[in-house]
Design a protein around this motif. Structure first.
Motif, PDB file in Angstrom:
ATOM      1  N   CYS A  18      46.068  41.346  36.463  1.00 55.16           N
ATOM      2  CA  CYS A  18      45.138  40.769  35.485  1.00 55.16           C
ATOM      3  C   CYS A  18      45.802  40.540  34.125  1.00 55.16           C
ATOM      4  O   CYS A  18      45.153  40.640  33.087  1.00 55.16           O
ATOM      5  N   LEU A  50      43.565  36.520  40.241  1.00 53.37           N
ATOM      6  CA  LEU A  50      42.850  37.569  39.512  1.00 53.37           C
ATOM      7  C   LEU A  50      42.409  37.071  38.134  1.00 53.37           C
ATOM      8  O   LEU A  50      41.264  37.267  37.726  1.00 53.37           O
ATOM      9  N   ALA A  71      45.330  44.359  32.729  1.00 55.56           N
ATOM     10  CA  ALA A  71      44.462  43.584  31.826  1.00 55.56           C
ATOM     11  C   ALA A  71      45.129  43.239  30.504  1.00 55.56           C
ATOM     12  O   ALA A  71      44.500  43.259  29.449  1.00 55.56           O
ATOM     13  N   MET A  74      43.592  40.423  28.184  1.00 52.93           N
ATOM     14  CA  MET A  74      42.402  39.970  28.901  1.00 52.93           C
ATOM     15  C   MET A  74      41.350  39.450  27.912  1.00 52.93           C
ATOM     16  O   MET A  74      41.046  40.085  26.907  1.00 52.93           O
ATOM     17  N   ILE A  93      36.510  44.639  35.556  1.00 58.08           N
ATOM     18  CA  ILE A  93      37.454  45.118  36.564  1.00 58.08           C
ATOM     19  C   ILE A  93      37.031  46.519  37.008  1.00 58.08           C
ATOM     20  O   ILE A  93      36.865  47.412  36.178  1.00 58.08           O
TER      21      ILE A  93
END
Length: 326
Positions: A18, A50, A71, A74, A93
């Protein structure tokens, strides 16, 4: 949990899941976004899959332990990938296991739900009360400050109308990433790398030492460290102020605007150069570093040095010399 989610089982921890930046050079390898994630069982999901799911607002469910840098950035529509550079919404997530260090570095939206533990250092995240049984919930500091905690309650830290105090003893990096909030974040201890990266408004005050890239890409906010900062601090600053006691490496590389203040003389990288300390600089230092007036006057100030005009000697036929601009 919502049934409309992307599910994956991994048999071993995988790094950089991610990761919105797809900056796989961290892994010292030649991974590509289209590469299939290793150690999957029964699926062939790619790294890009993802991120695309999160960008579409879908949730992810990962059965297994997760590696480093989960992440990364993110919730950011990254400019270097053709985006706006602004914050966008993201899905959540769910991790059915433990998470290795640097989770949520530069993270600005979405939530992490973790069945196990997250190893330090953390990224730009805080633990809040969970709304899903059996999972711990983590949200971005930037998201909480920009949009409020909502129904969530912070654990071990406190947030008033304009001040967030982090005193849980957890080492974090990229605190306040891309923050555009007119308030103050106070950290009662040391911080990891990238504090205040890409901040536009607000103030981060660290009552300890900071790591590499402190105040890098700062774009209008204020970062104050009552200790030392690591290598590349103040790099590529666009605006704002960065103040500290001393630097362990070079500061100000590639900065265009803003100011860097250091109690001890700092080594600079171009175009950062020593600048004159003005009256308002002294007042700023006195207030933010909690010093007396005389001590404030002893600080060093660094700004981006304007490019000097270059000239060349031209010998004229009459024997005279004229300096012409290149």
């Amino acid at each position: 949990m919502d049934d409309n989610m992307l599910k994956m089982k991994i048999l071993k921890p995988v790094d950089s899941l991610c990761d919105y930046t797809f900056n796989f050079c961290w892994n010292d390898s030649k991974l590509q976004p289209e590469d299939v994630i290793p150690f999957q069982e029964g699926t062939s999901i790619t790294y890009r899959d993802l991120v695309a799911a999160l960008k579409a607002g879908k949730d992810l469910y990962i059965d297994g332990n997760v590696g480093k840098r989960l992440a990364y950035s993110m919730g950011t529509d990254l400019k270097h990938l053709g985006g706006t550079g602004k914050i966008e919404t993201a899905g959540n997530i769910f991790i059915e296991g433990d998470v290795e260090p640097e989770a949520g570095m530069g993270m600005v939206s979405g939530s992490l739900y973790v069945r196990g533990d997250i190893a330090e250092p953390w990224g730009n995240i805080l633990e809040v009360t969970s709304d899903v049984t059996g999972y711990r919930k983590f949200r971005s500091i930037t998201d909480i400050l920009s949009n409020g905690p909502g129904q969530d309650t912070l654990k071990k830290n406190s947030l008033t109308e304009n001040t967030l105090i982090l005193n849980d003893g957890i080492l974090r990096g990229t605190i306040g990433a891309r923050c555009n909030w007119e308030g103050t974040i106070i950290v009662e201890g040391n911080v990891y790398n990238g504090t205040g990266v890409l901040m536009q408004k607000g103030t981060v005050i660290v009552k300890g030492d900071a790591g590499m890239n402190t105040g890098s890409h700062l774009d209008g906010g204020t970062v104050v460290v009552h200790g030392s900062v690591g290598e590349f601090s103040g790099a590529y600053m666009k605006d704002g102020r960065l103040a500290f006691i001393n630097a362990k490496g070079y500061v100000g590389a590639g900065m265009t605007r803003g100011a860097v203040y250091s109690k001890k003389k700092a080594s600079t990288s171009p175009p950062a150069a020593k600048a004159k300390l003005e009256k308002d600089d002294i007042e700023f230092i006195r207030k933010i570093m909690e010093t007396g007036r005389v001590e404030s006057m002893l600080y060093n100030k660094y700004e981006a040095e304007k490019e000097k005009e270059k000239f060349v000697k031209v010998h004229m036929r009459d024997g005279s010399i004229v300096m012409r601009k290149i």
